[in-house]
Design an enzyme around this catalytic site. Structure first.
Site, PDB file in Angstrom:
ATOM      1  N   GLY A  37     -78.197 -72.505  97.526  1.00  0.00           N
ATOM      2  CA  GLY A  37     -77.172 -74.123  96.810  1.00  0.00           C
ATOM      3  C   GLY A  37     -76.926 -74.588  98.475  1.00  0.00           C
ATOM      4  NE  ARG A  95     -62.464 -94.938  90.896  1.00  0.00           N
ATOM      5  CZ  ARG A  95     -63.591 -94.276  90.069  1.00  0.00           C
ATOM      6  NH1 ARG A  95     -63.379 -94.851  88.366  1.00  0.00           N
ATOM      7  NH2 ARG A  95     -64.173 -93.615  89.938  1.00  0.00           N
ATOM      8  CG  HIS A 129     -62.218 -99.805  93.517  1.00  0.00           C
ATOM      9  ND1 HIS A 129     -62.730-100.426  92.262  1.00  0.00           N
ATOM     10  CD2 HIS A 129     -60.957 -99.479  93.654  1.00  0.00           C
ATOM     11  CE1 HIS A 129     -61.333-100.397  91.845  1.00  0.00           C
ATOM     12  NE2 HIS A 129     -60.887 -99.935  92.562  1.00  0.00           N
ATOM     13  CE  LYS A 191     -56.060-100.746  85.671  1.00  0.00           C
ATOM     14  NZ  LYS A 191     -57.763-100.349  85.638  1.00  0.00           N
ATOM     15  NE  ARG A 193     -57.531 -96.246  86.278  1.00  0.00           N
ATOM     16  CZ  ARG A 193     -58.328 -96.424  85.132  1.00  0.00           C
ATOM     17  NH1 ARG A 193     -58.562 -94.863  84.136  1.00  0.00           N
ATOM     18  NH2 ARG A 193     -58.969 -97.560  85.073  1.00  0.00           N
ATOM     19  CG  ASP A 217     -63.921-103.793  87.147  1.00  0.00           C
ATOM     20  OD1 ASP A 217     -63.387-103.989  88.100  1.00  0.00           O
ATOM     21  OD2 ASP A 217     -62.857-103.119  85.855  1.00  0.00           O
ATOM     22  CB  THR A 222     -64.077 -93.465  82.559  1.00  0.00           C
ATOM     23  OG1 THR A 222     -62.873 -94.065  82.631  1.00  0.00           O
ATOM     24  CG2 THR A 222     -64.461 -92.190  83.248  1.00  0.00           C
ATOM     25  N   GLY A 224     -62.131 -96.768  80.495  1.00  0.00           N
ATOM     26  CA  GLY A 224     -60.933 -97.569  79.935  1.00  0.00           C
ATOM     27  C   GLY A 224     -61.025 -98.495  79.843  1.00  0.00           C
ATOM     28  CB  THR A 225     -60.373-100.468  82.835  1.00  0.00           C
ATOM     29  OG1 THR A 225     -59.758 -99.870  83.748  1.00  0.00           O
ATOM     30  CG2 THR A 225     -60.261-102.013  83.316  1.00  0.00           C
TER      31      THR A 225
END
Length: 319
Positions: A37, A95, A129, A191, A193, A217, A222, A224-225
């Site tokens: 690995g 993030r 971000h 919002k 989170r 954005d 994912t 979700g936002t």
């Protein structure tokens, strides 16, 4: 001093397209894993005295792609490269720019420090971000924006009833840049989170009733936002013709399933990360090789990147 371009494994098609725009061949580098690995990197051509650019988004799996970039940088530096610049279309761990609780690392700062330790001369990033991340780098950072390219791609789909919408406060500055380019009003979704996938919307600032939202954005992870913002906009009475614009299309976890269930007419995204096949989503891909090649050309020639920077004045996008 010649330009030399190498790619990690994260987005070889983008690196190859950038090399083609520059009129150079993609450098010969071996990047592979041993049976246990461990990573093995070998630069198989001379880079002594050359101006080296490493194209590698640190997209999922971020840890593997970050280590590849660090190994490539160290190998080129030890082989005598005059300068080594990392071109990072997507910066992983962006993030992780603060501690949400008391016993967490500031991952973005640690990765920035690793870039410096690897001997990089400069980093080129795209639509980070948070602009505050620039302060984490001791290595000089060029923060580019794809906003002009994305706004041009969205222009055919807007009307006098369109409104640019930031799905959260973090995207407000980016949404404002798009709004100025498209000469549209702005609304902001507020919002909270709840988890990595779950988001709760509290309110919407701005007029969206009867308007066609253009959700802006920096990334779709994912989903979700975006899902929470779309549902909130529909509840507020927006028109059903919704478009989403984002620089980085990660589409991880339940993203494709969640987003395909929404009444979104199109997703306008870039090829900053290697595109996965998403036939369930109406995706329009905006290509970045022109922008990245222009940035590399300007850096190599020692000229200003002002028109390409996230904080610079918007100019006609490179094509």
């Amino acid at each position: 001093m010649d330009i030399c371009l190498f790619a990690g494994t994260a987005n070889v098609p983008l690196a190859r397209a950038v090399a083609e725009r520059l009129g150079v061949g993609l450098g010969d580098a071996l990047v592979r894993r041993f049976a246990d690995g461990e990573l093995h990197v070998l630069i198989r051509e001379s880079v002594r005295g050359r101006d080296v650019y490493l194209v590698q988004p640190t997209s999922p799996p971020a840890d593997e792609h970050i280590l590849e970039l660090l190994f490539l940088a160290d190998a080129c530096r030890r082989a005598g490269a005059s300068r080594v610049t990392a071109v990072v279309p997507y910066f992983g761990y962006a993030r992780h720019d603060r501690r949400a609780s008391g016993r967490e690392p500031v991952g973005a700062r640690l990765v920035a420090d690793l870039f410096s330790a690897a001997g990089l001369s400069r980093v080129v990033a795209l639509d980070l971000h948070s602009a505050a991340l620039e302060g984490f780098f001791s290595t000089p950072l060029e923060h580019l924006s794809a906003a002009p390219l994305l706004s041009e791609a969205a222009r055919p789909w807007i009307s006098e009833r369109s409104v640019v919408v930031a799905p959260d406060l973090g995207a407000a500055k980016l949404a404002d840049r798009h709004a100025r380019l498209l000469r549209l009003p702005v609304a902001v979704v507020h919002k909270t989170r709840l988890s990595g996938e779950d988001v709760r919307v509290h309110a919407i600032t701005g007029d969206v009733r009867g308007r066609s939202p253009l959700l802006i954005d920096d990334m779709i992870s994912t989903g979700g936002t975006i899902e929470a913002a779309v549902n909130a906009l529909l509840s507020a009475g927006c028109a059903p013709d919704i478009a989403v614009v984002a620089t980085h299309a990660l589409f991880v976890g339940p993203a494709v399933v969640q987003l395909s269930a929404l009444p979104v007419l199109r997703f306008i995204v870039t090829n900053s990360v290697a595109a996965a096949a998403c036939p369930a989503l109406p995706i329009e891909l905006v290509r970045l090789e022109g922008l990245l090649a222009e940035a590399i050309r300007l850096l190599h020639d020692g000229r200003s990147l002002e028109a390409l920077l996230a904080h610079g004045e918007a100019a006609s996008p490179p094509r």
